[in-house]
Write a protein that holds these residues in place. Structure first.
Motif: not given
Length: 462
Positions: A326, A330, A232-235, A35, A176-179, A39
């Protein structure tokens, strides 16, 4: 030994040349899900963020691993704000840098101790046979050294040959998890002085997005640029990030496209002209321009034949669409309409000093000369030189607010008679800028026109 060393280096260079240019996938530098605290390419004053900041749960002591096979080519302490840092050169043509480390692996620590150096700054370089490493090998422990505001790992990946900065997420995406899609907050209309008006005015105006479409009635005539404030954002985390890809379409035609994946290091300071630097100074938010002023040469920016500016020369509706993506693809879209409405465009009076992007500029005042090379500013920078009383010389300023250059300019100030040149220097707001004395002048390099400059004499502490 020397022959063996040269042979090993030659084999390494051949290995680099044998790799294809296909996309390379690397191993994560940590043993948990990545996480981010920051970036790649986020706009900062005077520079882009050159890597990714990987969270370490706000603690030190996490294991840091090499992302790929290669060799430790450099080890630094206290250099470039990186704190303790390890450089690993990979045969695919890339170099990874691991920064803000608490300490190095035991073998690297022994190599430092063998040098006998105990300075605040250490810079060691190695050959391919000194410290080869394998993918996933432990090389360091995470920390908070250098210019770091909290424990984390700052990871950079560079093209070894050009030293261009590359987005590490392009090499680490599977880990990397990003939705979550990027989000736009506000758009800014920027009429070109003397060439355009927006909503009846010639100044910049901002309009916030409460949904994915603006519903205000907007009018324009002439030449207008637009800029966007977006994140931009990540969960699962509260952080916000820079936008990887921005597209502006007008009436379905693409007029501007940015893709922040590869940035030459020499272009770093042009972030101040892609983003609205003056707005950032006052509001601490970055509006990134969707047009390219003359003199801005960032290769991550592309625009149409009008450099991204929109020409309102017909009395009709113009349809605008911003597309934001991103690194994972997304996507979000934001729309608004501007009505072309013919209006009188106010003229502007010419200024005394217009610093050009495409040729050198010389600003000369009594007792001072400033030479600004070509390529140091965006198109049409206006400066307003002022002279005040100083300590040893006059005090000179060139702009009424912060005005960073893309690179270095040369400032010369005349030395008053009878002044001891051995202790003389050019001062800028309490900062020693140094200077070389020759033929009655002292000369130094500067890259901020909004600061003041004058001569001072160093205290004699002997």
């Amino acid at each position: 030994m020397l022959i063996r060393r040269l042979f090993a280096i030659s084999c390494w260079l051949l290995a680099i040349g044998s790799y294809a240019t296909d996309h390379v996938q690397y191993h994560p530098p940590v043993d948990y899900t990545i996480t981010l605290a920051g970036n790649f390419g986020e706009p900062r004053p005077n520079h882009f963020h050159g890597g990714v900041d990987i969270k370490t749960d706000n603690v030190e002591g996490k294991h840091i691993y090499t992302i790929g096979d290669g060799y430790v080519s450099r080890l630094t302490v206290g250099i470039s704000g990186f704190g303790n840092a390890v450089y690993v050169t990979h045969p695919e043509g890339y170099t990874s840098i691991y920064c803000h480390l608490q300490k190095f692996s035991p073998k690297l620590e022994r190599m430092v101790h063998r040098t006998g150096k105990h300075d605040e700054q250490i810079d060691l370089h190695f050959t391919p046979i000194d410290f080869p490493v394998s993918q996933g090998q432990l090389i360091a422990i995470s920390g908070n050294t250098g210019h770091s505001t909290g424990p984390h790992l700052h990871l950079e990946i560079h093209d070894t040959r050009t030293w261009d900065m590359l987005d590490p997420l392009d090499f680490l995406a599977p880990y990397v998890n990003d939705s979550v899609a990027p989000q736009a907050h506000s758009v800014m209309a920027c009429p070109v002085a003397g060439e355009g008006v927006f909503n009846g005015g010639s100044g910049k105006q901002t309009f916030g997005f409460s949904s994915h479409r603006l519903h205000q009635e907007l009018t324009a005539w002439g030449k207008i640029g637009f800029a966007l404030w977006a994140d931009d954002y990540m969960q699962g985390v509260y952080n916000h990030y820079g936008i990887r890809e921005t597209i502006l379409q007008v009436d379905g035609k693409e007029v501007f496209h940015s893709n922040v994946g590869r940035i030459p290091v020499f272009s770093n300071r042009q972030v101040n002209s892609w983003g609205d630097y003056q707005h950032w100074l006052h509001q601490k938010t970055w509006y990134m321009r969707s047009y390219i002023p003359k003199g801005v040469t960032l290769p991550i920016l592309q625009a149409d034949e009008n450099d991204g500016y929109v020409l309102f020369n017909e009395e009709r509706p113009y349809q605008f669409t911003y597309i934001l993506r991103d690194f994972m693809g997304n996507e979000s879209r934001y729309e608004f309409e501007v009505i072309g409405k013919k209006e009188k465009i106010p003229t502007i009076s010419p200024q005394r000093y217009n610093v050009r992007y495409d040729r050198p500029s010389l600003i000369s005042l009594p007792g001072m000369q400033l030479t600004i090379p070509a390529g140091m500013v965006e198109d049409g920078l206006m400066v307003f030189p002022m002279i005040e009383e100083g300590c040893v010389s006059k005090r000179y300023t060139f702009a009424q607010q912060a005005c960073p250059l893309f690179g270095w300019a040369e400032l010369s100030i005349a030395i008053p008679q009878g002044v001891d040149t051995s202790r003389l220097y050019i001062d800028s707001g309490g900062h020693d800028m140094g200077g070389v004395c020759q033929d009655g002048w002292i000369t130094t390099r500067i890259r901020e026109l909004g600061a003041s400059y004058e001569l001072k004499i160093k205290d004699n502490k002997e």
